[in-house]
Structure formats: C-alpha cells, structure tokens
Design an enzyme around this catalytic site. Structure first.
Site, mmCIF file in Angstrom:
data_model
loop_
_atom_site.group_PDB
_atom_site.id
_atom_site.type_symbol
_atom_site.label_atom_id
_atom_site.label_comp_id
_atom_site.label_asym_id
_atom_site.label_seq_id
_atom_site.Cartn_x
_atom_site.Cartn_y
_atom_site.Cartn_z
ATOM 1 N N LYS A 129 21.139 53.142 57.147
ATOM 2 C CA LYS A 129 20.365 52.510 55.854
ATOM 3 C C LYS A 129 19.527 53.281 55.442
ATOM 4 O O LYS A 129 19.454 53.456 54.111
ATOM 5 C CB LYS A 129 19.910 50.970 56.543
ATOM 6 C CG LYS A 129 20.947 50.053 56.983
ATOM 7 C CD LYS A 129 20.381 48.909 57.616
ATOM 8 C CE LYS A 129 21.212 47.690 58.167
ATOM 9 N NZ LYS A 129 20.777 46.871 59.152
ATOM 10 N N VAL A 139 21.898 47.110 53.127
ATOM 11 C CA VAL A 139 20.881 47.605 53.576
ATOM 12 C C VAL A 139 19.883 46.295 53.420
ATOM 13 O O VAL A 139 19.920 45.838 52.253
ATOM 14 C CB VAL A 139 19.895 48.728 52.884
ATOM 15 C CG1 VAL A 139 18.514 48.693 53.491
ATOM 16 C CG2 VAL A 139 20.710 50.127 52.990
ATOM 17 N N GLU A 181 24.701 46.140 47.602
ATOM 18 C CA GLU A 181 23.462 45.499 48.054
ATOM 19 C C GLU A 181 23.255 44.972 49.411
ATOM 20 O O GLU A 181 22.191 45.143 50.323
ATOM 21 C CB GLU A 181 23.071 44.435 47.152
ATOM 22 C CG GLU A 181 21.768 43.603 47.292
ATOM 23 C CD GLU A 181 20.622 44.563 46.849
ATOM 24 O OE1 GLU A 181 20.559 45.086 45.818
ATOM 25 O OE2 GLU A 181 19.729 44.936 47.802
ATOM 26 N N ILE A 210 17.446 41.004 51.537
ATOM 27 C CA ILE A 210 16.510 41.716 50.408
ATOM 28 C C ILE A 210 17.090 42.407 49.448
ATOM 29 O O ILE A 210 18.027 43.255 49.826
ATOM 30 C CB ILE A 210 15.534 42.404 51.390
ATOM 31 C CG1 ILE A 210 15.080 41.595 52.529
ATOM 32 C CG2 ILE A 210 14.480 43.025 50.523
ATOM 33 C CD1 ILE A 210 14.382 42.406 53.576
ATOM 34 N N GLU A 260 26.124 44.581 65.251
ATOM 35 C CA GLU A 260 27.164 45.174 64.842
ATOM 36 C C GLU A 260 28.468 44.890 65.886
ATOM 37 O O GLU A 260 28.201 44.546 66.966
ATOM 38 C CB GLU A 260 27.273 46.762 64.486
ATOM 39 C CG GLU A 260 26.345 46.953 63.526
ATOM 40 C CD GLU A 260 26.598 46.611 61.958
ATOM 41 O OE1 GLU A 260 27.522 46.928 61.672
ATOM 42 O OE2 GLU A 260 25.779 45.869 61.545
ATOM 43 N N GLY A 307 25.310 36.590 65.548
ATOM 44 C CA GLY A 307 26.070 37.258 64.423
ATOM 45 C C GLY A 307 25.081 38.250 63.656
ATOM 46 O O GLY A 307 25.475 38.844 62.687
ATOM 47 N N GLY A 339 19.847 43.063 54.696
ATOM 48 C CA GLY A 339 20.583 41.415 54.491
ATOM 49 C C GLY A 339 20.509 41.056 53.068
ATOM 50 O O GLY A 339 20.905 41.506 52.179
ATOM 51 N N ASP A 387 22.239 52.350 63.298
ATOM 52 C CA ASP A 387 22.367 51.354 61.999
ATOM 53 C C ASP A 387 21.291 51.572 60.842
ATOM 54 O O ASP A 387 21.285 51.481 59.903
ATOM 55 C CB ASP A 387 22.652 49.885 62.566
ATOM 56 C CG ASP A 387 22.833 48.800 61.177
ATOM 57 O OD1 ASP A 387 23.732 48.835 60.755
ATOM 58 O OD2 ASP A 387 21.647 48.447 61.090
ATOM 59 N N THR A 396 31.464 37.262 60.371
ATOM 60 C CA THR A 396 30.213 36.559 59.725
ATOM 61 C C THR A 396 30.023 36.662 58.339
ATOM 62 O O THR A 396 29.626 35.574 57.882
ATOM 63 C CB THR A 396 29.101 37.449 60.748
ATOM 64 O OG1 THR A 396 29.312 37.372 62.140
ATOM 65 C CG2 THR A 396 27.758 36.729 60.441
HETATM 66 P P1 NAP Z 1 32.655 40.584 61.976
HETATM 67 O O1 NAP Z 1 31.912 39.289 62.431
HETATM 68 O O2 NAP Z 1 32.841 41.539 63.048
HETATM 69 O O3 NAP Z 1 34.064 40.364 60.922
HETATM 70 C C1 NAP Z 1 34.891 41.460 60.839
HETATM 71 C C2 NAP Z 1 35.996 41.044 59.961
HETATM 72 O O4 NAP Z 1 36.894 41.912 59.535
HETATM 73 C C3 NAP Z 1 36.942 39.841 60.744
HETATM 74 O O5 NAP Z 1 37.355 38.933 59.948
HETATM 75 C C4 NAP Z 1 38.088 40.910 61.101
HETATM 76 O O6 NAP Z 1 39.240 40.162 61.375
HETATM 77 C C5 NAP Z 1 38.205 41.784 59.949
HETATM 78 N N1 NAP Z 1 38.755 43.055 60.288
HETATM 79 C C6 NAP Z 1 38.292 43.865 61.206
HETATM 80 N N2 NAP Z 1 39.230 44.943 61.173
HETATM 81 C C7 NAP Z 1 40.265 44.850 60.560
HETATM 82 C C8 NAP Z 1 41.221 45.559 60.094
HETATM 83 N N3 NAP Z 1 41.531 46.887 60.713
HETATM 84 N N4 NAP Z 1 42.220 44.927 59.223
HETATM 85 C C9 NAP Z 1 41.983 43.591 58.839
HETATM 86 N N5 NAP Z 1 41.082 43.046 59.051
HETATM 87 C C10 NAP Z 1 39.928 43.345 59.853
HETATM 88 O O7 NAP Z 1 31.606 41.639 61.097
HETATM 89 P P2 NAP Z 1 30.354 41.203 60.072
HETATM 90 O O8 NAP Z 1 29.210 40.942 61.132
HETATM 91 O O9 NAP Z 1 30.798 40.190 59.484
HETATM 92 O O10 NAP Z 1 30.129 42.642 59.394
HETATM 93 C C11 NAP Z 1 30.931 42.938 58.404
HETATM 94 C C12 NAP Z 1 30.300 44.365 57.524
HETATM 95 O O11 NAP Z 1 29.097 43.707 57.044
HETATM 96 C C13 NAP Z 1 30.011 45.312 58.405
HETATM 97 O O12 NAP Z 1 30.107 46.599 57.689
HETATM 98 C C14 NAP Z 1 28.542 45.092 58.768
HETATM 99 O O13 NAP Z 1 28.097 46.092 58.997
HETATM 100 C C15 NAP Z 1 27.899 44.421 57.545
HETATM 101 N N6 NAP Z 1 26.659 43.709 57.692
HETATM 102 C C16 NAP Z 1 27.034 42.562 58.582
HETATM 103 C C17 NAP Z 1 25.612 41.950 58.568
HETATM 104 C C18 NAP Z 1 25.540 40.794 59.680
HETATM 105 O O14 NAP Z 1 24.445 40.224 59.852
HETATM 106 N N7 NAP Z 1 26.668 40.377 60.512
HETATM 107 C C19 NAP Z 1 24.739 41.977 57.735
HETATM 108 C C20 NAP Z 1 24.869 43.120 56.656
HETATM 109 C C21 NAP Z 1 25.764 43.880 56.651
HETATM 110 P P3 NAP Z 1 39.700 39.022 62.345
HETATM 111 O O15 NAP Z 1 38.687 38.006 61.986
HETATM 112 O O16 NAP Z 1 41.015 38.547 62.138
HETATM 113 O O17 NAP Z 1 39.126 39.548 63.686
HETATM 114 N N1 HSE Z 2 23.410 44.816 62.508
HETATM 115 C C1 HSE Z 2 22.779 44.781 61.357
HETATM 116 C C2 HSE Z 2 21.221 44.520 61.829
HETATM 117 C C3 HSE Z 2 23.222 43.749 60.416
HETATM 118 O O1 HSE Z 2 21.208 43.881 62.853
HETATM 119 O O2 HSE Z 2 20.476 44.365 61.195
HETATM 120 C C4 HSE Z 2 22.723 43.898 59.039
HETATM 121 O O3 HSE Z 2 22.719 45.052 58.386
#
Ligand code: NAP
Ligand code: HSE
Length: 432
Positions: free
Chosen positions: A205, A132, A129, A136, A190, A187, A134, A201, A13
């Site tokens: 934060k 915590v 940034e 903001i 987690e 998306g 998104g 989570d 995502t």
């Molecule tokens: P996600 O959609 O599950 O994507 C994870 C990505 O990492 C995928 O591309 C996956 O590869 C890759 N990956 C996972 N394990 C791996 C490994 N061992 N080796 C190589 N690649 C690996 O996760 P996300 O939602 O983008 O979140 C990513 C981070 O951002 C997390 O720390 C989350 O807490 C943080 N975050 C997320 C959001 C949100 O709204 N989603 C907001 C703020 C912060 P594949 O594509 O090949 O599976």
């Molecule tokens: N899983 C987290 C949430 C992503 O729902 O707020 C953003 O950090």
C-alpha cells in the site's frame, strides 16, 4: 443508454460487499448520475461453494472468457486477490477495451508499471481506490484534492488486520494467535495472512501511495519491511509503561532530496493522534507543502467499507467511459532513476526501544552499556523488570536517544553474543 453492465472477478468478502451495495443502491446511483450499474456476471473459482448470499446461479461463472469476450460488459472489477491469474485478467480486460477497477494492491505494487502503462496505452480507466485504506478515499485525495501540493510525508496505519491484532492484544490480553483468528473471521485478513503480519500488505500500500505522491513508480521491492510477528505482549505493555503505544506504521517521506520508504512496528507517544486509531481502523497522516497536515481516518478493511471504495471507482469508470473524460492525472509510469533516490534504512536516525534478555547479576548492565557507548548510542532510560527466579533471564528495557540504524545493527550484533544475554534483543523504533 441508461444502464451499464459490470462484471466482478471474485465473490468473496469484497465481491459480495459490492454486490450487496449495488443491490441496495443502484436506483440511488441512477438518481445521482443518470446511469444504473448492473452486475451481469461474476467469476468464481468454485461454482458449488455454499455462499451466504442470495444470487441467481446463472450469474456465476468459472470461465473468464464469458466476461472478457462479452461486449455488453464495459467495467470489470478484479476482486480476487493474488498475483495470477488476477494480473493477466486485468491486462486482458484493458486490452479488450474494458474500464478496470481493482482492489488488488499486490499486483499494483509489483507490476504497477506494466498495468498503468497498459491502461494509458489503451486509454482506459484504471481505478484502485480500494487497494489502500479500505473505505478511506486516500487515492482520490492524493490524485485530486491535493494535486496542487508537493507531498512531503505520509505516515499511515494502513493494515486493518495488524492494527486489530495489536489493539486486541494490548487492550484485552489476547494472545497473537487468537487475535489473528478473530481478524480472519471478520474478513480483514488476506487469503494468505502472513502478508498482513509480515508487513507486506502495508508495504504494497505504501508503494502505491508513494508512487502517487512523488510522481514516479516505486515498486514494493524498494520498501524496507518489518512485520509484527515478533511482537510480544510484554513489549506492548512495557512500551505503554513508558508512555507509548505500538502500531505498525508505514512511512513515505521526502527528506533532503531523498525518499525514505518503510514499514515497521513503531512506538508512538500516547498523546499522538495515531494512537487513537484502534481495531480495523486505518489512518493516514499526510503533509503537503500548501495544505499542511491532514488526517484521513476510517475503516481500513472489511466488506462494507471496501465495497464503498470499489463502487466509487465504478462511478468514476462510468463517467470516464460515458463522458470520455481524461484521467485526472497521468499515472506514474517510469522507474526514473533520477528520482529513485531512496535512503537506505541503515542511514536513517531513530530513537529505539530495546528489550534485552539478560542474566540477573551484577555487571551485566555495564557490559551492555559499554558496547552501546562504543557505537555512540546514548541511553535515555533503562529499567530491569523483576528479579530472576532460579534459572533463566530477566527483561531489561531501555530507551535510547537518536542514533543511526547502522550503529544499532552493529551494537546489537555484539550484545547478543555476550554470555550474559540469553536471547536476541528485541528492537523497536520510536516515532518522534
Ligand atoms: P476472498 O474473500 O478470498 O475472495 C476471493 C474471491 O475470488 C472468491 O470469490 C474466489 O472464488 C475468487 N477467486 C480466487 N481465485 C480465483 C480464480 N483463480 N479464479 C476465479 N475466482 C477466483 O478475498 P477478499 O478479502 O474479498 O479480497 C479480494 C481482494 O480485495 C484482494 O486483492 C484483497 O487484497 C483486496 N482487499 C480486501 C479487503 C478486505 O477487507 N477483505 C480490503 C481491501 C482490499 P470462490 O468464492 O469460488 O472461492
Ligand atoms: N488485509 C488487508 C488489511 C485488507 O487487513 O488491511 C485491506 O486492504
């Protein structure tokens, strides 16, 4: 040099959001800062995975060394999530002299001390940034805009998934499972959604925010945490009947030289500004000694807002690596026991919402109120909802005046053993 090469670790995502943003905006960024950010490599787990995005396959790799050993890549963005291998990759990237950006609150809340120390030792930039709130800019606000303040209090809705679930349940009569499925499809959740639902989570934060606000490292293990998994639609509705909206709140507050840091579902009076924060929006209500109260509000989860935060860190990393600025403030480095004076939840006073499941017969309420009285818990209002039909119980909902948590723990322990009480009492705290 008017280009900088970047690598993404992760293309889910957030990773795809960053890719799309830079595809669209790298020229604009060049106009603004004189340097164009270019994504050279992206680490993924599965090269064969079908992706809804056009990308040159040669850009993808499953070998992290191709990134860490490439001297051409100066900024590494960790957007994989989880603890390992993410933490090791972040440390290795710093050791290899890369500037690092991460959206991963879990590694910072659990191993922040080690990671911040490594960044400081290696004199590298570490941006977080997106960890915590998104989109903001709360980290920048705490590190830069509010630097002249002592922060007294942060109260936040800092998990998009749970805020989305609670909003959809109350406003659309959705059940918990369906609301969660929607949040996952969008998306927000987690990879392991129990982290969202159980409040972990938010605890990650608030540990990061409290560390920045109070100037020393407060690991997530110090955060009292309750999630929303026990919340029933009927509690959301009863609370509304009493004039409250239930939200998962995170608190970091300094009171009488002690820090209170916790996450739990909370009844908020309907006229409070935080009740208007709906769906995947987040908000942070921060109080500083000079600035007074400020409210930061925005999309707390999802591809685009989070990418916006990551790119803001990439720009800071470029500025840092090209113009060799010093980090704006020293990162919190030590778990300094002198300051780590955290008030246990048992010693904190709250008003409470209780929902008893009681048999509908005379004398039940007096048994319950007798125990509450024994522990000095004073009732503010009480209502029995409906009449019992055949076997079973009726909900009896009660609001209390302020009392210490430890009294409530003891009283509910006794009440739940009464033969007229059929299941454990639901307890929620009220925001004053
Ligand atoms: P996600 O959609 O599950 O994507 C994870 C990505 O990492 C995928 O591309 C996956 O590869 C890759 N990956 C996972 N394990 C791996 C490994 N061992 N080796 C190589 N690649 C690996 O996760 P996300 O939602 O983008 O979140 C990513 C981070 O951002 C997390 O720390 C989350 O807490 C943080 N975050 C997320 C959001 C949100 O709204 N989603 C907001 C703020 C912060 P594949 O594509 O090949 O599976
Ligand atoms: N899983 C987290 C949430 C992503 O729902 O707020 C953003 O950090």
């Amino acid at each position: 040099m008017n280009e900088v090469k970047i690598a993404l670790l992760g293309f889910g995502t957030v990773g795809t959001g960053v890719y799309e943003l830079l595809e669209k905006k790298s020229e604009l960024i060049k106009e603004r800062i004189g340097i164009k950010p270019i994504i050279k490599k992206i680490l993924v787990k599965d090269l064969k995975k079908k992706r809804n995005i056009k990308i040159d396959q040669k850009c993808l790799t499953t070998n992290v060394e191709e990134i860490l050993e490439d001297p051409d890549i100066s900024i590494v963005c960790e957007l994989m999530g989880g603890i390992e291998p993410a933490k090791s990759y972040v440390l290795k990237a710093l050791q290899k002299g890369k500037e690092v950006v991460t959206a991963n609150k879990a590694i910072l809340a659990q191993y922040g001390n080690e990671i911040w120390k490594e960044a400081t030792k290696r004199k590298r930039f570490l941006g977080f940034e997106a960890s915590v709130g998104g989109g903001i800019p709360v980290i920048k606000t705490l590190k830069e805009a509010l630097i002249g303040n002592n922060i007294n209090s942060i109260i936040g809705i800092i998990n998009g998934t749970t805020n989305y679930i609670l909003t959809r349940m109350l406003e659309n009569n959705l059940n918990f499972k369906d609301a969660l499925k929607e949040a996952q499809a969008k998306g927000y959740a987690e990879a392991d959604p129990t982290l969202d639902i159980k409040g972990v989570d938010s605890a990650h934060k608030i540990s990061i925010l409290a560390s920045l606000a109070f100037g020393f490292y407060i690991p997530v293990s110090e955060v009292y945490t309750e999630g929303i998994e026990e919340i029933d639609l009927m509690d959301l509705k009863f609370a509304k009947d009493f004039g409250y909206i239930v939200k998962l709140l995170a608190f970091a507050q300094k009171r009488k030289n002690k820090i209170e840091i916790r996450v739990h579902p909370t009844l908020i009076p309907e006229n409070h500004v935080l009740t208007s924060i709906r769906l995947n929006y987040n908000a942070l209500y921060i109080t500083g000694d000079f600035v007074g109260d400020i409210l930061l509000y925005g999309l707390g989860a999802g591809k685009e807002p989070t990418a916006s935060a990551v790119v803001s860190d990439i720009i800071d990393a470029i500025e840092y690596s090209y113009f060799r600025k010093k980090p704006f403030i020293k990162y919190p480095l030590t778990k300094n026991d002198k300051f780590l004076n955290i008030r246990p939840i048992e010693e904190v006073k709250f008003r409470y919402y209780f929902r008893f499941s009681a048999i509908d017969k005379p004398g039940v309420l007096s048994k319950i109120s007798g125990i509450l009285g024994k522990y000095n818990i004073s009732i503010a209002s009480v209502v029995q909802i409906g009449r019992q039909k055949k076997k079973g119980s009726v909900p009896v909902v009660m609001l209390t005046h302020e009392t210490k948590e430890k009294n409530v723990i003891k009283a509910l322990h006794e009440i739940d053993k009464l033969d007229v009480v059929t299941s454990s009492t639901k307890k929620l705290r009220i925001l004053e």
